[in-house]
Motif scaffolding. Structure first.
Motif, PDB file in Angstrom:
ATOM      1  N   TYR A  78       0.835  -1.203   0.000  1.00 10.76           N
ATOM      2  CA  TYR A  78       0.000   0.000   0.000  1.00 10.76           C
ATOM      3  C   TYR A  78       0.871   1.255   0.000  1.00 10.76           C
ATOM      4  CZ  TYR A  78      -3.460   3.464   1.179  1.00 10.76           C
ATOM      5  OH  TYR A  78      -4.254   4.578   1.132  1.00 10.76           O
ATOM      6  N   LEU A  79       1.902   1.285   0.845  1.00  5.74           N
ATOM      7  CA  LEU A  79       2.782   2.447   0.907  1.00  5.74           C
ATOM      8  C   LEU A  79       3.526   2.651  -0.410  1.00  5.74           C
ATOM      9  CD1 LEU A  79       4.197   2.080   4.520  1.00  5.74           C
ATOM     10  CD2 LEU A  79       2.998   4.070   3.626  1.00  5.74           C
ATOM     11  N   TYR A  80       4.018   1.569  -0.994  1.00 12.35           N
ATOM     12  CA  TYR A  80       4.782   1.667  -2.241  1.00 12.35           C
ATOM     13  C   TYR A  80       3.913   2.250  -3.362  1.00 12.35           C
ATOM     14  CZ  TYR A  80       7.622   0.291  -6.242  1.00 12.35           C
ATOM     15  OH  TYR A  80       8.362   0.302  -7.397  1.00 12.35           O
ATOM     16  N   ARG A  81       2.653   1.796  -3.410  1.00 15.45           N
ATOM     17  CA  ARG A  81       1.780   2.223  -4.500  1.00 15.45           C
ATOM     18  C   ARG A  81       1.171   3.605  -4.293  1.00 15.45           C
ATOM     19  NH1 ARG A  81      -1.393  -3.581  -4.580  1.00 15.45           N
ATOM     20  NH2 ARG A  81       0.223  -4.792  -5.671  1.00 15.45           N
ATOM     21  N   ASN A  82       1.056   4.031  -3.036  1.00 17.08           N
ATOM     22  CA  ASN A  82       0.299   5.246  -2.741  1.00 17.08           C
ATOM     23  C   ASN A  82       1.107   6.344  -2.075  1.00 17.08           C
ATOM     24  OD1 ASN A  82      -2.721   4.404  -3.287  1.00 17.08           O
ATOM     25  ND2 ASN A  82      -1.795   2.687  -2.183  1.00 17.08           N
ATOM     26  N   LEU A  83       2.405   6.154  -1.941  1.00 23.62           N
ATOM     27  CA  LEU A  83       3.203   7.116  -1.189  1.00 23.62           C
ATOM     28  C   LEU A  83       3.093   8.528  -1.760  1.00 23.62           C
ATOM     29  CD1 LEU A  83       5.114   7.406   1.199  1.00 23.62           C
ATOM     30  CD2 LEU A  83       7.018   7.032  -0.368  1.00 23.62           C
ATOM     31  N   HIS A  84       2.963   8.633  -3.084  1.00 28.34           N
ATOM     32  CA  HIS A  84       2.883   9.956  -3.722  1.00 28.34           C
ATOM     33  C   HIS A  84       1.630  10.725  -3.301  1.00 28.34           C
ATOM     34  CE1 HIS A  84       0.551   7.184  -6.234  1.00 28.34           C
ATOM     35  NE2 HIS A  84      -0.144   8.243  -6.639  1.00 28.34           N
ATOM     36  N   ASN A  85       0.668  10.039  -2.671  1.00 34.60           N
ATOM     37  CA  ASN A  85      -0.574  10.690  -2.248  1.00 34.60           C
ATOM     38  C   ASN A  85      -0.476  11.326  -0.861  1.00 34.60           C
ATOM     39  OD1 ASN A  85      -2.024   9.942  -4.580  1.00 34.60           O
ATOM     40  ND2 ASN A  85      -2.426   7.901  -3.729  1.00 34.60           N
ATOM     41  N   PHE A  86       0.679  11.197  -0.182  1.00 31.31           N
ATOM     42  CA  PHE A  86       0.776  11.645   1.207  1.00 31.31           C
ATOM     43  C   PHE A  86       1.975  12.558   1.436  1.00 31.31           C
ATOM     44  CE2 PHE A  86      -1.210   7.379   1.276  1.00 31.31           C
ATOM     45  CZ  PHE A  86      -2.477   7.776   1.697  1.00 31.31           C
ATOM     46  N   ASP A  87       1.780  13.504   2.353  1.00 36.08           N
ATOM     47  CA  ASP A  87       2.852  14.392   2.796  1.00 36.08           C
ATOM     48  C   ASP A  87       3.423  13.952   4.137  1.00 36.08           C
ATOM     49  OD1 ASP A  87       2.355  16.383   0.630  1.00 36.08           O
ATOM     50  OD2 ASP A  87       0.448  16.619   1.699  1.00 36.08           O
ATOM     51  N   LEU A  88       2.606  13.220   4.912  1.00 37.67           N
ATOM     52  CA  LEU A  88       3.028  12.742   6.231  1.00 37.67           C
ATOM     53  C   LEU A  88       2.467  11.350   6.456  1.00 37.67           C
ATOM     54  CD1 LEU A  88       4.121  13.060   9.193  1.00 37.67           C
ATOM     55  CD2 LEU A  88       1.931  14.141   9.751  1.00 37.67           C
ATOM     56  N   VAL A  89       3.332  10.442   6.899  1.00 38.07           N
ATOM     57  CA  VAL A  89       2.908   9.117   7.340  1.00 38.07           C
ATOM     58  C   VAL A  89       3.116   9.056   8.844  1.00 38.07           C
ATOM     59  CG1 VAL A  89       3.304   6.631   7.192  1.00 38.07           C
ATOM     60  CG2 VAL A  89       3.531   8.046   5.133  1.00 38.07           C
ATOM     61  N   HIS A  90       2.012   8.930   9.579  1.00 40.93           N
ATOM     62  CA  HIS A  90       2.080   8.868  11.045  1.00 40.93           C
ATOM     63  C   HIS A  90       1.724   7.447  11.460  1.00 40.93           C
ATOM     64  CE1 HIS A  90       1.047  10.968  15.129  1.00 40.93           C
ATOM     65  NE2 HIS A  90       1.929   9.999  15.247  1.00 40.93           N
ATOM     66  N   ASN A  91       2.734   6.702  11.893  1.00 43.27           N
ATOM     67  CA  ASN A  91       2.591   5.272  12.146  1.00 43.27           C
ATOM     68  C   ASN A  91       2.501   4.979  13.644  1.00 43.27           C
ATOM     69  OD1 ASN A  91       2.598   2.475  11.843  1.00 43.27           O
ATOM     70  ND2 ASN A  91       4.824   2.347  11.673  1.00 43.27           N
ATOM     71  N   PHE A  92       1.377   4.418  14.064  1.00 45.71           N
ATOM     72  CA  PHE A  92       1.199   3.921  15.422  1.00 45.71           C
ATOM     73  C   PHE A  92       1.314   2.398  15.455  1.00 45.71           C
ATOM     74  CE2 PHE A  92      -0.659   8.064  15.623  1.00 45.71           C
ATOM     75  CZ  PHE A  92      -0.552   8.483  16.935  1.00 45.71           C
ATOM     76  N   GLY A  93       1.538   1.789  14.305  1.00 46.92           N
ATOM     77  CA  GLY A  93       1.627   0.341  14.214  1.00 46.92           C
ATOM     78  C   GLY A  93       3.061  -0.145  14.313  1.00 46.92           C
ATOM     79  N   ARG A  94       3.351  -1.237  13.643  1.00 45.01           N
ATOM     80  CA  ARG A  94       4.678  -1.848  13.735  1.00 45.01           C
ATOM     81  C   ARG A  94       5.712  -1.021  12.980  1.00 45.01           C
ATOM     82  NH1 ARG A  94       4.066  -8.043  12.087  1.00 45.01           N
ATOM     83  NH2 ARG A  94       6.251  -8.037  12.769  1.00 45.01           N
ATOM     84  N   LEU A  95       6.903  -0.930  13.529  1.00 43.40           N
ATOM     85  CA  LEU A  95       7.987  -0.178  12.909  1.00 43.40           C
ATOM     86  C   LEU A  95       8.298  -0.690  11.514  1.00 43.40           C
ATOM     87  CD1 LEU A  95      10.353   1.868  13.094  1.00 43.40           C
ATOM     88  CD2 LEU A  95      11.665   0.088  14.282  1.00 43.40           C
ATOM     89  N   ILE A  96       8.186  -1.993  11.317  1.00 43.68           N
ATOM     90  CA  ILE A  96       8.552  -2.606  10.042  1.00 43.68           C
ATOM     91  C   ILE A  96       7.679  -2.116   8.886  1.00 43.68           C
ATOM     92  CG2 ILE A  96       7.072  -4.663  10.236  1.00 43.68           C
ATOM     93  CD1 ILE A  96       9.490  -6.287   9.182  1.00 43.68           C
ATOM     94  N   TYR A  97       6.497  -1.592   9.194  1.00 44.35           N
ATOM     95  CA  TYR A  97       5.648  -1.058   8.129  1.00 44.35           C
ATOM     96  C   TYR A  97       6.356   0.034   7.326  1.00 44.35           C
ATOM     97  CZ  TYR A  97       1.575  -3.179  10.553  1.00 44.35           C
ATOM     98  OH  TYR A  97       0.680  -4.031  11.147  1.00 44.35           O
ATOM     99  N   LEU A  98       7.254   0.780   7.965  1.00 42.83           N
ATOM    100  CA  LEU A  98       7.886   1.929   7.323  1.00 42.83           C
ATOM    101  C   LEU A  98       9.082   1.569   6.445  1.00 42.83           C
ATOM    102  CD1 LEU A  98       7.886   4.535  10.249  1.00 42.83           C
ATOM    103  CD2 LEU A  98       6.269   4.333   8.349  1.00 42.83           C
TER     104      LEU A  98
END
Length: 340
Positions: A78-98
């Motif tokens: 999801y991040l790889y495909r949609n990263l261009h749609n976001f200015d900030l990613v605020h992650n409360f989940g697992r560190l590995i997601y980033l």
């Protein structure tokens, strides 16, 4: 700003009852949207917010390692495909997601609400990365993970508008204990203090499911519940918390572990109910001595402070906490992290 909020599956956002971190994520989603930002929430099934919600994984805290690995892969894709749609990613989940976006220009906040695994932090910051800030919910919690990288303390929050001040309570008002009925939360001490000071006590929270804590509940707590002096009212939703906390003389917080924050403390303060808490973890950061409660070292000191609890102005108790922990203040603190 276009913001992606990420939370682990397992409990929906917002939660129906138990789920402190999930409740936080929902509050931030709503507040970011209210401030005019475009919010997307990536969270477990049945989650929702005023922005866009993308569901993944399953709502089961005991889900398998295989299932959790599938969730990581979904988050990466999801991040790889949609990263261009976001200015900030605020992650409360697992560190590995980033991992796939570590070295991208997008701003990233990795937020912790519990003691941090330093191994993961050390490994991650050795990789190429940019625009990454680690945050945790107290100075104490930051201290558990601040071995590498850029760290900031941003306290947990509640929406104070959902809690009503009760300035006047009866002399025989009950005490309250609110939290999981695990041994480390100290319900047995709350009962001891209530009995020693001739107060009624309202117990609220989830009955444990782990064998050791369930045994503790069955042997040390349940036999003392008489529905007269000691009453158990179950796990409470937000509306019920507000109702019970308002009528309490004080919230007892006799923890036996280093609590990273302790949301129930500010929930009580939002109702004007002062907190008497053991000096562990973040407690000295949250409780302002003599203003919204007392920090003590043991049960006897907790009992002694009940004799002077009426000296605390319940309106000031609420206001002092609101100025530090209300959601509009904390959300802006997060959004300002990259403005320095």
């Amino acid at each position: 700003m276009r913001i992606l909020l990420i939370m682990d599956p397992g409990i929906p956002v917002p939660p129906e009852a138990y789920g402190g971190h999930e409740r936080l994520v929902y509050l931030f989603a709503e507040e970011y949207q209210k401030l005019g930002h475009q919010v997307t929430l990536l969270a477990g099934p049945d989650s929702h917010c005023s922005g866009t919600t993308v569901a993944f994984g399953v709502n089961n805290l005991n889900r398998s390692v295989l299932q959790k690995n599938k969730e990581v892969i979904f988050a990466w894709q999801y991040l790889y495909r949609n990263l261009h749609n976001f200015d900030l990613v605020h992650n409360f989940g697992r560190l590995i997601y980033l991992l796939p976006v570590l070295n991208s220009p997008v701003k990233k906040i990795m937020t912790y609400g519990r003691p941090v695994s330093t191994k993961g932090i050390r490994l991650l910051v050795k990789l190429p990365h940019k625009n990454l800030i680690f945050s945790a919910c107290s100075d104490y919690c930051v201290s558990t993970g601040n071995v590498a990288g850029h760290w900031e303390t941003v306290y947990n929050t509640i929406d104070f508008s959902k809690y009503q001040l009760n300035q006047h309570i009866a002399e025989d008002a009950p005490l309250m204990f609110l939290g999981r009925l695990d041994k480390i939360k100290g319900a047995h001490t709350a009962i001891k203090v209530a009995k020693a000071t001739h107060h009624k006590l309202i117990l609220a929270g989830n009955i444990p499911t782990t064998p050791d804590n369930l045994h503790y509940y069955k042997t040390e707590i349940e036999p003392l519940i008489d529905n007269d002096r000691i009453t158990y009212v179950g796990a409470l939703n937000d509306r019920e918390k507000n109702t019970y906390l308002q009528q309490a003389k004080a919230l007892l917080f006799p923890i036996e572990w280093d609590e990273p924050f302790g949301m129930v403390m500010i929930e009580a303060m939002a109702c004007g109910t002062p907190v008497i808490a053991f000096k562990r973890g973040s407690v000295p950061e949250v409780v302002q001595e003599g203003i919204n409660g007392f920090v003590v070292k043991d049960a006897s000191a907790m009992a002694a402070k009940l004799a002077v609890i009426s000296a605390i102005d319940r309106k000031q108790c609420r206001e002092s906490a609101k100025q530090r922990f209300d959601v509009d203040i904390i959300a802006k603190q997060y959004l300002s992290l990259f403005n320095g």
